[in-house]
Design an enzyme around this catalytic site. Structure first.
Site, short mmCIF file in Angstrom:
data_model
loop_
_atom_site.label_atom_id
_atom_site.label_comp_id
_atom_site.label_asym_id
_atom_site.label_seq_id
_atom_site.Cartn_x
_atom_site.Cartn_y
_atom_site.Cartn_z
N GLY A 77 -26.38 -38.13 7.96
CA GLY A 77 -25.07 -38.04 8.04
C GLY A 77 -24.74 -39.55 8.76
N GLY A 109 -33.79 -29.60 15.72
CA GLY A 109 -34.31 -29.05 14.64
C GLY A 109 -33.12 -29.56 13.43
N ASP A 155 -14.62 -30.11 21.15
CA ASP A 155 -14.35 -31.12 19.97
C ASP A 155 -14.50 -30.26 18.86
OD1 ASP A 155 -13.75 -33.26 18.47
OD2 ASP A 155 -15.43 -34.03 18.48
N1 ATP Z 1 -29.43 -31.16 13.22
C1 ATP Z 1 -28.91 -31.43 12.03
N2 ATP Z 1 -29.43 -31.26 10.92
C2 ATP Z 1 -28.95 -31.63 9.64
N3 ATP Z 1 -27.96 -32.48 9.48
C3 ATP Z 1 -27.31 -32.63 10.95
C4 ATP Z 1 -27.88 -32.41 12.16
N4 ATP Z 1 -26.77 -32.61 13.05
C5 ATP Z 1 -25.99 -33.32 12.39
N5 ATP Z 1 -26.07 -33.31 10.86
C6 ATP Z 1 -25.31 -33.97 9.84
O1 ATP Z 1 -24.85 -35.46 10.46
C7 ATP Z 1 -23.27 -35.19 10.50
C8 ATP Z 1 -22.71 -35.99 11.89
O2 ATP Z 1 -23.29 -35.17 12.93
P1 ATP Z 1 -22.43 -34.97 14.08
O3 ATP Z 1 -21.04 -34.18 13.78
O4 ATP Z 1 -23.21 -34.29 15.28
O5 ATP Z 1 -22.15 -36.42 14.55
P2 ATP Z 1 -20.62 -36.98 14.92
O6 ATP Z 1 -20.66 -37.70 16.11
O7 ATP Z 1 -19.46 -36.35 14.26
O8 ATP Z 1 -20.89 -38.60 13.82
P3 ATP Z 1 -19.74 -39.21 12.94
O9 ATP Z 1 -19.05 -40.06 13.60
O10 ATP Z 1 -20.68 -39.65 11.81
O11 ATP Z 1 -18.77 -38.05 12.19
C9 ATP Z 1 -23.07 -33.79 10.55
O12 ATP Z 1 -21.81 -33.35 9.54
C10 ATP Z 1 -24.26 -33.18 9.54
O13 ATP Z 1 -23.95 -33.36 8.35
#
Ligand code: ATP
Ligand code: MG
Length: 305
Positions: A102, A187, A227
């Site tokens: 992501g 994980g 959030d």
């Molecule tokens: N532990 C994990 N395992 C697999 N994929 C993950 C994991 N954590 C996050 N992701 C992937 O990464 C994406 C973004 O993660 P997260 O929502 O934690 O970050 P964010 O701060 O919202 O980042 P962004 O600004 O990119 O949206 C998630 O939607 C998911 O697809």
């Protein structure tokens, strides 16, 4: 900037390169651009060696250079990423990187492997980066620009803290493994954001599972996500959910705790109403989550849809 730069450059880094990065990082609390002579002095490398390393790091795009009003260097995200990667490698948590999971505005998430071959995810926080030009035009050289580094680190610390509070209580979140600087190791999970699924089998079951996890986080750990939305809930292929992205969590003692909890719940309810035609009253859901009421069967708005 994607963590790709760091992931690629890291393999080629030698201990002297990392030493230079560490020196720049440490001196960035005092200087936006660390004067070259300061770097040379604290790195304990000779002038020639330090110059060679700085040029290399600059070529790899791990540091930025300024020539005015003096020759100096500062870390950029890729350089900071390398320091976090190095710490995970040294701690025996990280062996190799895989594909990006992501990549967005506020974070970069990568698949990775532990030395034992287990799949993990590394999340690099990206906060408050002001562009080089903007800083220069608006404020001249100031140390305020190093805020991105501190803010990103704070976000990672908070997110890791949240995971460590809720995971042992059985809340469905990725397993926290380690945190360093602006990065966390957790994980790896499979699935996609709830918002991405065109159809969800048994949406009422999914909604109930989300509410019961909000409840568990609140009652057992005293933690509110703050959030929450369909973008921060992963639906796995087995139709169970995981709640991700916790850096803005608050505890139930926070002055706005109740509003934030209500907003989290409203976001979820609104999504299920709009996308899956499921209706559940906010006050009833709130009562359930705070332990004052029983879980209610969400009602279908219309049959068919
Ligand atoms: N532990 C994990 N395992 C697999 N994929 C993950 C994991 N954590 C996050 N992701 C992937 O990464 C994406 C973004 O993660 P997260 O929502 O934690 O970050 P964010 O701060 O919202 O980042 P962004 O600004 O990119 O949206 C998630 O939607 C998911 O697809
Ligand atoms: Mg997110």
């Amino acid at each position: 900037m994607s963590a790709e730069t760091a992931v690629k450059a890291f393999k080629g880094l030698e201990s002297q390169d990392l030493r230079i990065l560490l020196v720049i990082e440490a001196a960035m609390t005092k200087h936006e651009f660390v004067p070259k002579e300061v770097i040379v002095k604290f790195s304990k490398l000779n002038q020639e060696e330090a110059t060679f390393r700085l040029d290399r790091l600059h070529k790899f795009r791990l540091i930025r250079e300024t020539k005015q009003p003096y020759l100096g260097y500062t870390l950029n995200y890729a350089g900071y990423d390398c320091l976090a990667i190095n710490a995970f490698v040294k701690a025996g948590i990280l062996e190799a990187f895989g594909k990006p999971l992501g990549v967005g505005k506020e974070a970069d998430v990568y698949e990775a492997l532990t030395p034992e071959g287990r799949r993990i995810a590394i999340k690099f926080h990206r906060l408050g980066r002001i562009s080089f030009r903007q800083t220069r035009i608006k404020r001249g050289w100031t140390t305020e620009d190093v805020n991105w580094l501190l803010r990103s680190r704070k976000a990672a610390e908070k997110e890791y803290e949240a995971l460590r509070l809720v995971y042992p209580k059985g809340v469905a979140v990725p397993k926290p493994m380690s945190q360093n600087r602006h990065a966390i190791a957790m994980g790896a999970i499979e699935g996609a954001e709830l918002a991405e699924w065109r159809e969800i089998p048994k949406p009422e079951k999914v909604l109930k599972e989300i509410l019961s996890n909000i409840r568990r986080a609140y009652l057992k750990a005293g933690v509110i996500h703050a959030d929450l939305s369909e973008y921060n809930i992963i639906l796995k292929p087995d139709n169970h959910i995981l709640i991700i992205d916790w850096p803005q969590y608050v505890t139930k003692k926070h002055p706005n705790a109740q509003q934030l909890l209500r907003r989290d719940i409203e976001n979820i309810i609104t999504f299920f109403k709009r996308k899956h035609l499921l209706k559940i009253r906010t006050d009833k859901a709130l009562a359930y989550v705070t332990g004052k009421g029983k879980c209610l069967q969400p009602n279908l708005l219309y049959k068919g849809g």
